[in-house]
Design an enzyme around this catalytic site. Structure first.
Site, PDB file in Angstrom:
ATOM      1  CG  ASP A 142       5.341  13.120   7.940  1.00 41.34           C
ATOM      2  OD1 ASP A 142       5.527  14.102   7.194  1.00 41.34           O
ATOM      3  OD2 ASP A 142       5.675  11.966   7.634  1.00 41.34           O
ATOM      4  CG  LEU A 195      -1.989  -1.093   1.269  1.00 39.04           C
ATOM      5  CD1 LEU A 195      -2.735  -1.041   2.593  1.00 39.04           C
ATOM      6  CD2 LEU A 195      -2.956  -0.937   0.103  1.00 39.04           C
ATOM      7  N   GLY A 196       2.016   1.179   0.590  1.00 34.92           N
ATOM      8  CA  GLY A 196       2.881   2.355   0.630  1.00 34.92           C
ATOM      9  C   GLY A 196       4.072   2.116   1.527  1.00 34.92           C
ATOM     10  N   GLY A 241       5.885   3.871   4.508  1.00 32.30           N
ATOM     11  CA  GLY A 241       5.800   4.913   5.510  1.00 32.30           C
ATOM     12  C   GLY A 241       7.138   5.167   6.164  1.00 32.30           C
TER      13      GLY A 241
END
Length: 318
Positions: A170, A53-54, A56
């Site tokens: 963030d 999904l990504g 991080g």
């Protein structure tokens, strides 16, 4: 949609109040969470990785499926190196924050785990529409009413975090997760900080996170004032919502990536950002309240929740 050349002062719509000492958030120390596994997921081996999904902070997030129930989750595998002085990250720190949170506007943590190889993992609720950065890339700019609906939810999340002395550090489109009903949750607490009373700043408290969304005082450490640390999240939210409105990173033309020096010059010494002339007065005022260069003049999350732009345009709760 591009920014027009004609500059309109954003601060003319509503007065921006000074933050009074009485508005500082009292220190509420988090209770020690129970680090345990979800009842639904007894073992990481029960989870089948479907796709990435990504990536991080200090880890990779996967879409996973429970082998017995077919339930879908998000799994963050953390591979931080405790001996790496350039990455002062403690997995237990992020885990403590997530396990201590109980808000519909914060991503839900279902359990934390540690593998025999020493990797730590966090199982979270899966958000089926991804993150806001993917939505704006796929669909283009958002409408003002949609942005107000998003802003209302993120502000509630920030208000909750700040009340527990947590600064996210963030906030950006890729860290705001959404489902198909446009419910928004704040995710990725890899660089977040639990503030302690009378705590002195250090280098990493200022510079962690994605610099493109950093507030002016974080980009220029000489102007950093720890009393207004929570105001950094408000600036990042303003940049994020403005990005949703124009369809690209708002300080530069489409397709351009900023560097550190450019951002310092723009945010510390540049003129107030202009908006397309079709933007409403309420939206201009709201963005102005978020993007005040002096952190003491930025509205708090609580104040912004009562701003006319949010109150008038946000969708009614189901």
């Amino acid at each position: 949609m591009s920014l027009v050349k004609h500059r309109l002062q954003l601060s003319l719509q509503l007065p921006v109040p000074e933050v009074k000492n009485s508005e500082f958030i009292p220190f509420i120390h988090l209770s020690k969470p129970k680090i345990n596994a979800s009842q639904e997921v007894a073992d990481l081996l029960d989870l089948e990785k479907l796709c990435v999904l990504g990536h991080g902070n200090h880890g990779t997030v996967y879409k996973v499926r429970h082998r017995q129930t077919s339930a879908i989750y998000a799994l963050k595998i953390i591979r931080g190196d405790p001996d790496d002085s350039q990455q002062p990250y403690q997995p237990s720190h992020e885990m403590k924050i997530l396990l201590s949170m109980d808000s519909p506007f914060i991503i839900k943590c279902l359990g934390t785990y540690e593998s025999t190889a020493g990797e730590k993992a966090i199982v979270m609720k899966y958000m089926d529409a991804g993150a806001l950065d993917t939505l704006v890339k796929a669909n283009g700019p958002f409408s003002e009413s949609s942005i107000a609906h998003i802003g209302y939810q993120v502000l509630n999340g920030l208000n909750y975090l700040h009340a527990f002395n947590i600064v996210h550090l963030d906030i950006k489109p890729s860290n705001l997760l959404v489902d198909k009903n446009m419910n928004v949750k704040i995710g990725d607490f890899g660089v977040s900080k639990i503030m302690r009373e009378n705590e002195a700043p250090d280098y990493w408290d200022i510079y962690v996170g994605t610099y493109a969304y950093m507030s002016p005082e974080r980009l220029d450490s000489n102007s950093y004032d720890y009393r207004y640390v929570y105001a950094a999240d408000i600036w990042s939210l303003g940049v994020t919502l403005l990005e949703l409105y124009v369809g690209h990173f708002p300080f530069l033309p489409p397709g351009k990536k900023p560097n550190w020096m450019q951002l310092v010059l723009i945010t510390r010494f540049g003129e107030p950002l202009s908006l397309p002339e079709e933007a409403s007065a309420e939206f201009r005022s709201f963005i102005s309240c978020c993007l005040q260069k002096e952190p003491s003049k930025r509205w708090t999350a609580s104040q912004l929740l009562s701003h006319p732009y949010i109150c008038t345009n946000r969708r009614l709760e189901d």
